[in-house]
Design a protein around this motif. Structure first.
Motif, mmCIF file in Angstrom:
data_model
loop_
_atom_site.group_PDB
_atom_site.id
_atom_site.type_symbol
_atom_site.label_atom_id
_atom_site.label_comp_id
_atom_site.label_asym_id
_atom_site.label_seq_id
_atom_site.Cartn_x
_atom_site.Cartn_y
_atom_site.Cartn_z
ATOM 1 N N CYS A 41 -28.970 -10.936 10.405
ATOM 2 C CA CYS A 41 -29.420 -11.333 9.077
ATOM 3 C C CYS A 41 -30.679 -12.196 9.177
ATOM 4 O O CYS A 41 -31.669 -11.957 8.487
ATOM 5 C CB CYS A 41 -28.289 -12.091 8.379
ATOM 6 S SG CYS A 41 -28.616 -12.457 6.652
ATOM 7 N N ARG A 42 -30.633 -13.177 10.099
ATOM 8 C CA ARG A 42 -31.795 -14.069 10.254
ATOM 9 C C ARG A 42 -33.006 -13.326 10.808
ATOM 10 O O ARG A 42 -34.139 -13.575 10.406
ATOM 11 C CB ARG A 42 -31.427 -15.261 11.157
ATOM 12 C CG ARG A 42 -30.620 -16.311 10.405
ATOM 13 C CD ARG A 42 -30.391 -17.555 11.258
ATOM 14 N NE ARG A 42 -29.443 -17.297 12.322
ATOM 15 C CZ ARG A 42 -28.146 -17.616 12.253
ATOM 16 N NH1 ARG A 42 -27.660 -18.238 11.194
ATOM 17 N NH2 ARG A 42 -27.338 -17.350 13.252
ATOM 18 N N ALA A 87 -29.685 -10.797 3.657
ATOM 19 C CA ALA A 87 -31.076 -11.093 4.008
ATOM 20 C C ALA A 87 -31.900 -10.825 2.757
ATOM 21 O O ALA A 87 -31.498 -10.072 1.891
ATOM 22 C CB ALA A 87 -31.524 -10.212 5.159
ATOM 23 N N ASN A 126 -34.616 -11.483 8.033
ATOM 24 C CA ASN A 126 -35.410 -12.409 7.218
ATOM 25 C C ASN A 126 -36.769 -12.704 7.862
ATOM 26 O O ASN A 126 -37.798 -12.729 7.187
ATOM 27 C CB ASN A 126 -34.651 -13.725 6.997
ATOM 28 C CG ASN A 126 -33.771 -13.662 5.758
ATOM 29 O OD1 ASN A 126 -33.910 -12.736 4.945
ATOM 30 N ND2 ASN A 126 -32.881 -14.619 5.612
ATOM 31 N N THR A 157 -35.282 -8.975 -1.431
ATOM 32 C CA THR A 157 -36.360 -8.021 -1.265
ATOM 33 C C THR A 157 -36.947 -7.614 -2.611
ATOM 34 O O THR A 157 -37.989 -6.985 -2.673
ATOM 35 C CB THR A 157 -35.831 -6.751 -0.597
ATOM 36 O OG1 THR A 157 -34.685 -6.290 -1.320
ATOM 37 C CG2 THR A 157 -35.440 -7.019 0.843
ATOM 38 N N CYS A 209 -28.165 -15.989 4.248
ATOM 39 C CA CYS A 209 -27.614 -15.580 5.542
ATOM 40 C C CYS A 209 -26.481 -16.528 5.909
ATOM 41 O O CYS A 209 -26.613 -17.364 6.805
ATOM 42 C CB CYS A 209 -28.684 -15.631 6.630
ATOM 43 S SG CYS A 209 -29.708 -14.168 6.672
ATOM 44 N N ALA A 267 -39.627 -18.660 2.867
ATOM 45 C CA ALA A 267 -38.439 -18.914 3.690
ATOM 46 C C ALA A 267 -37.427 -19.787 2.960
ATOM 47 O O ALA A 267 -36.215 -19.631 3.130
ATOM 48 C CB ALA A 267 -38.856 -19.568 5.007
ATOM 49 N N GLY A 315 -30.683 -8.036 -2.379
ATOM 50 C CA GLY A 315 -30.782 -8.405 -0.971
ATOM 51 C C GLY A 315 -30.342 -7.293 -0.041
ATOM 52 O O GLY A 315 -30.017 -6.187 -0.479
ATOM 53 N N MET A 355 -34.831 -17.859 1.044
ATOM 54 C CA MET A 355 -33.983 -16.900 1.762
ATOM 55 C C MET A 355 -32.779 -17.623 2.352
ATOM 56 O O MET A 355 -32.689 -17.858 3.542
ATOM 57 C CB MET A 355 -34.818 -16.198 2.835
ATOM 58 C CG MET A 355 -36.031 -15.510 2.212
ATOM 59 S SD MET A 355 -37.233 -14.969 3.409
ATOM 60 C CE MET A 355 -36.848 -13.252 3.511
#
Lengths: 216, 294
Positions: free
Chosen positions: B250-251, B131, B254, B134, B293, B287, B239, B290
């Motif tokens: 994971c989603r 995810a 996010n 960061t 995932c 998004a 991540g 990302m």
């Protein structure tokens, strides 16, 4: 395989590194041999304080790993205002370290001289300085030439540790070249040959010296 | 069977997203509900979210030697995720996940999430889903606090030409420096703390390595050395490691990160930790970036 271009890129720095290793070894030898003889003789002196101090030096320095000595000289001394270049730290550190081994070799050489020689010299009325300088040391040194030869080869190889405090000698050069060109095999083989260039003649010189002493 | 499970996972994930969206619109105090078989529901049932973090990286994840409390950017993210999952504080269990064993923590379900200065790399993506990102890590430098040559940022490593720079022998920064600043006078030492010391003692002007490490050294002696950002540095994303069996989690993470970014929470966390040293501002999460995932 590697190209001509590769060697053209590598050789100048390699030769500079080789020169730096040689330079380091020579300076360290100039520290180690006289100091080692001095400490070795000091260890059999009739004065107790000198004997104890030399004993302490040998035991303390010989049991300290070289990187610790280097790091102490390079990183710790500046905190008390004593700052030396990496090369000075490495050559002094290596010289001080090898001196403890030279001192032990010299002492064992002195012990190998039969006491009859000393007694005879004293009976002839020679003074203490002549006894040590003319009778004792020449025979002691002759007995330890092979050991000193080994120590010299060791010293040359130990110069490589100076790369940990950023002296760009043979090993440091090789590591930088591998980092840049990502060809560790030819570069490290070259470094091995570089050390051979330094150690082979050293070994040969000590063997010649050994023969020379025997013919007398 | 496998196909069915996939479908189930997709349905669960869909439900989870819907639930997460619903949770977002509500106050965080309410406990969100998830599809019964989802990873999130299972964690709720268990009562704690297990998170693997670093205990020794200042500003990211560090156990305060005086208080014993964990602190840092990654700890704050974990705590916020815990709040989002349970609706209240105190449901996050931290475990130490040191560098070499992070993959095992994820793949053997020793932790639900691993947030430990974890760089997203191609080889890792084969075994771990991520995810985030960061954080975007970069190669940068530190200099003495009173250094006049360098400002708060350099345009790239080429600016280090003709300067004395310490690097760890054979490191990424060593390679980059040889390539980008061939005229730099390199001092190659064997460990990062040695280079930090060389800067403090004035033996070299700069010390180049990964910014996460530099932040730690600045944090140790903030009066002696300061951080200099590298505007031209290549970014490497950090991540949050998640097991590939738990892509729904994971989603969901996010979704939460996007929400934290939008609300400014993430920026606040960043400013009070990493940002206090680097003076950087995190770019808003997007998004489209990302995509790990999987």
């Amino acid at each position: 395989m590697v190209s001509m271009e590769f060697w053209r890129l590598v050789m100048p720095a390699f030769l500079a590194g080789l020169q730096e290793s040689l330079h380091l070894a020579l300076v360290a030898t100039a520290v180690a041999f006289p100091l080692g003889c001095f400490v070795g003789v000091g260890r059999i002196m009739p004065i107790a304080v000198v004997r104890k101090l030399c004993d302490l030096y040998i035991n303390l320095v010989r049991s300290t790993p070289i990187p610790v000595i280097f790091i102490f000289l390079f990183f710790a001394l500046p905190d008390v205002g004593l700052r030396f270049s990496a090369f000075v730290c490495a050559s002094a550190g290596l010289g001080l370290y090898m001196a403890s081994y030279v001192a032990e070799a010299v002492r064992s050489g002195i012990n190998a001289v039969p006491s009859g020689y000393i007694e005879a010299a004293r009976a002839l009325g020679l003074d203490e300085r002549t006894v040590v300088g003319r009778i004792l040391l020449p025979q002691a040194i002759k007995a330890v030439i092979p050991t000193l030869g080994n120590l010299s080869v060791d010293l040359i190889k130990n110069t490589s540790i100076a790369y940990t405090i950023s002296v760009v000698e043979l090993t440091g050069t090789a590591v930088q070249q591998v980092t840049m060109l990502a060809k560790p095999i030819p570069i490290f083989i070259l470094a091995v040959l570089g050390y051979a260039v330094l150690t082979f003649p050293t070994g040969a010189a000590f063997r010649a010296l050994e023969r020379n002493f025997q013919y007398r | 069977m496998n196909h069915q499970m996939h479908r189930l996972a997709r349905v669960a994930a869909g439900a989870a997203l819907a639930a997460a969206a619903a949770a977002t619109s509500l106050a965080t105090a309410a406990t969100p509900t998830f599809a019964p078989d989802s990873t999130m529901a299972n964690i709720q049932k268990r009562g704690e979210l297990v998170v693997g973090v670093k205990f020794d990286v200042p500003m990211f994840g560090q156990k305060n030697p005086l208080t014993g409390q964990l602190q840092g950017y990654e700890i704050e993210i974990a705590n916020q995720l815990g709040r989002d999952l349970f609706g209240s504080d105190g449901h996050v269990k931290f475990v130490e996940a040191p560098g070499p064993v992070r993959e095992q923590f994820v793949t053997q379900h020793k932790a639900d999430l691993v947030i430990s200065t974890y760089t997203i790399t191609e080889p890792r993506l084969k075994t771990v889903a991520f995810a985030g990102p960061t954080y975007e890590s970069k190669q940068a430098i530190v200099v003495k606090s009173d250094n006049k040559t360098f400002g708060s940022s350099i345009p790239g490593f080429a600016a280090l030409n003709d300067h004395t720079v310490c690097v760890v022998s054979g490191s990424v920064s060593n390679t980059l420096l040889l390539k980008d600043a061939p005229q730099a006078k390199i001092m190659a030492l064997s460990a990062n703390p040695d280079c930090a010391k060389a800067v403090r003692q004035g033996r070299v002007e700069a010390f180049a390595t990964d910014d996460a490490l530099l932040i730690g050294f600045v944090n140790e002696t903030p009066k002696e050395i300061r951080f200099v950002d590298n505007a031209g540095g290549r970014e490497e994303p950090y991540g949050i490691g998640v097991n590939k069996d738990s892509l729904d989690l994971c989603r969901w993470v996010n979704e939460r990160l996007l929400d934290m970014s939008k609300s400014g929470t993430l920026e606040k966390m960043f400013a009070s930790t990493i940002g206090s040293v680097t003076k950087r501002k995190p770019a808003p999460l997007n998004a489209a970036d990302m995509t790990y995932c999987k």
